[in-house]
Design a protein around this motif. Structure first.
Motif, PDB file in Angstrom:
ATOM      1  N   VAL A   1       0.827  -1.205   0.000  1.00  0.00           N
ATOM      2  CA  VAL A   1       0.000   0.000   0.000  1.00  0.00           C
ATOM      3  C   VAL A   1       0.861   1.256   0.000  1.00  0.00           C
ATOM      4  O   VAL A   1       0.596   2.214  -0.742  1.00  0.00           O
ATOM      5  CB  VAL A   1      -0.954  -0.014   1.210  1.00  0.00           C
ATOM      6  N   LEU A   2       1.918   1.275   0.825  1.00  0.00           N
ATOM      7  CA  LEU A   2       2.790   2.439   0.873  1.00  0.00           C
ATOM      8  C   LEU A   2       3.522   2.648  -0.446  1.00  0.00           C
ATOM      9  O   LEU A   2       3.706   3.791  -0.891  1.00  0.00           O
ATOM     10  CB  LEU A   2       3.799   2.292   2.013  1.00  0.00           C
ATOM     11  N   ALA A   3       3.947   1.562  -1.085  1.00  0.00           N
ATOM     12  CA  ALA A   3       4.635   1.685  -2.369  1.00  0.00           C
ATOM     13  C   ALA A   3       3.708   2.265  -3.433  1.00  0.00           C
ATOM     14  O   ALA A   3       4.089   3.186  -4.180  1.00  0.00           O
ATOM     15  CB  ALA A   3       5.168   0.319  -2.807  1.00  0.00           C
TER      16      ALA A   3
ATOM     17  N   THR B   1      -2.360   4.873 -11.363  1.00  0.00           N
ATOM     18  CA  THR B   1      -2.289   4.546  -9.943  1.00  0.00           C
ATOM     19  C   THR B   1      -2.947   5.633  -9.101  1.00  0.00           C
ATOM     20  O   THR B   1      -3.675   5.342  -8.142  1.00  0.00           O
ATOM     21  CB  THR B   1      -0.816   4.380  -9.520  1.00  0.00           C
ATOM     22  N   ARG B   2      -2.723   6.886  -9.484  1.00  0.00           N
ATOM     23  CA  ARG B   2      -3.311   7.998  -8.720  1.00  0.00           C
ATOM     24  C   ARG B   2      -4.827   7.957  -8.774  1.00  0.00           C
ATOM     25  O   ARG B   2      -5.511   8.078  -7.757  1.00  0.00           O
ATOM     26  CB  ARG B   2      -2.779   9.318  -9.282  1.00  0.00           C
TER      27      ARG B   2
ATOM     28  N   PRO C   1       7.943   9.147 -17.033  1.00  0.00           N
ATOM     29  CA  PRO C   1       8.936   9.680 -17.980  1.00  0.00           C
ATOM     30  C   PRO C   1       8.329  10.564 -19.061  1.00  0.00           C
ATOM     31  O   PRO C   1       9.024  11.393 -19.644  1.00  0.00           O
ATOM     32  CB  PRO C   1       9.559   8.417 -18.572  1.00  0.00           C
ATOM     33  N   TYR C   2       7.042  10.387 -19.357  1.00  0.00           N
ATOM     34  CA  TYR C   2       6.385  11.164 -20.414  1.00  0.00           C
ATOM     35  C   TYR C   2       5.013  11.617 -19.935  1.00  0.00           C
ATOM     36  O   TYR C   2       4.479  11.107 -18.945  1.00  0.00           O
ATOM     37  CB  TYR C   2       6.225  10.335 -21.697  1.00  0.00           C
TER      38      TYR C   2
ATOM     39  N   LEU D   1       3.876  10.757  -6.250  1.00  0.00           N
ATOM     40  CA  LEU D   1       5.002  11.240  -7.049  1.00  0.00           C
ATOM     41  C   LEU D   1       4.827  10.962  -8.537  1.00  0.00           C
ATOM     42  O   LEU D   1       5.825  10.912  -9.268  1.00  0.00           O
ATOM     43  CB  LEU D   1       6.297  10.589  -6.549  1.00  0.00           C
ATOM     44  N   ALA D   2       3.596  10.796  -8.979  1.00  0.00           N
ATOM     45  CA  ALA D   2       3.353  10.469 -10.391  1.00  0.00           C
ATOM     46  C   ALA D   2       3.977  11.477 -11.353  1.00  0.00           C
ATOM     47  O   ALA D   2       4.617  11.078 -12.340  1.00  0.00           O
ATOM     48  CB  ALA D   2       1.844  10.351 -10.640  1.00  0.00           C
TER      49      ALA D   2
END
Length: 295
Positions: free
Chosen positions: A38-40, A90-91, A53-54, A47-48
């Motif tokens: 969960v923390l990962a 993920t966000r 990278p793009y 931090l998305a």
């Protein structure tokens, strides 16, 4: 003969205690694994913009490019970087799951408090819980999504409506037990109002239990959000794991080798997030739920 039998049966309590310790250690390990997952995922969601990278909405390479040093998960049919889509997805997926589970926790806690503390109102409230639990789940999900429309807010409302009932039943059973305690009966006999008793004595005793239900419900909420998005009933303007699967199916990814890097990663992330919250919820429930703790 009798003495020998008694002597041989004496170590049994030690065996039971040893098994309890092993079970507790296993629960602790599972909780740590769930917390790490969960923390990962939460760190990736926060931090998305830094990790991606793009820009996931812009063309970054050749369509249907396989994984490479420039695009670790390849690109889709438009040339958008799939790794960036996964990171930003993920966000959205975690936000919808957590907010929907929190709304369900609040609703279920309120109904459970009413159902356990006020017998007459509780009978009516619990009949509503029974109705929600016996309704066909998937058809209700699709009908509500089609009727309310496709947006993040509506997705949260739909999921909360579908998953609040189990929390209400758990909270009600705890409140029924608390309402018979001597200190609560004494407080009522001394003239304390219902609001004071609930706020001062009942709610603090059920809050941790509600938090455990919230963590466990988040796992199901993420799966429901992914299901709605995969069916095309999610917000089309938001990129989530489920919407990535939807576009992969709609644009023929299964007919090309692209399904390996377009379908598998979001599916694995959905499974991993559900597993993480489920393990964390299980460990919390083992420590918080009074019945499980006593057993």
């Amino acid at each position: 003969m009798t003495a020998r039998v008694i002597t041989e049966s004496a170590p049994e309590p030690q065996i039971v205690l040893r098994r309890s310790r092993v079970s507790g250690d296993r629960t602790r390990v599972l909780g740590v694994i769930g917390a790490v997952i969960v923390l990962a995922l939460g760190t990736v969601a926060v931090l998305a913009p830094v990790l991606a990278p793009y820009d996931p909405t812009e063309r970054a390479g050749t369509p249907f490019s396989p994984p490479s040093a420039e695009h670790l998960l390849g690109t889709n049919d438009v040339g958008q970087d799939l790794l960036s889509e996964m990171i930003y997805g993920t966000r959205v997926s975690l936000t919808v799951g957590i907010v929907a589970a929190a709304a369900a926790m609040v609703l279920g806690t309120v109904v459970g408090l009413i159902g356990g503390y006020f017998p007459r109102l509780g009978a009516v409230a619990m009949r509503g819980v029974d109705v929600v639990l016996i309704l066909p789940f998937l058809p209700l999900l699709i009908v509500l999504a089609a009727y309310l429309g496709r947006s993040i807010v509506n997705t949260v409302i739909i999921i909360a409506i579908l998953i609040w009932a189990p929390t209400a039943r758990v909270i009600r059973s705890q409140v029924l037990s608390l309402a018979k305690r001597d200190y609560i009966v004494a407080a009522r006999s001394m003239g304390a109002g219902h609001g004071y008793v609930i706020r001062r004595h009942v709610l603090p005793k059920t809050l941790l239990l509600a938090i455990g239900e919230f963590v466990a419900a988040t796992s199901g909420a993420i799966l429901l959000e992914s299901s709605l998005s995969f069916l095309g009933l999610g917000d089309p303007l938001q990129e989530s794991w489920g919407s990535t699967l939807y576009w992969a199916q709609a644009r023929g990814a299964f007919l090309t080798p692209a399904w390996k890097w377009w379908v598998l990663p979001p599916g694995l992330l959905i499974m991993l997030s559900a597993l993480g919250f489920a393990l964390l919820g299980y460990a919390l429930e083992q420590r918080i739920n009074p019945r499980l703790r006593r057993s």
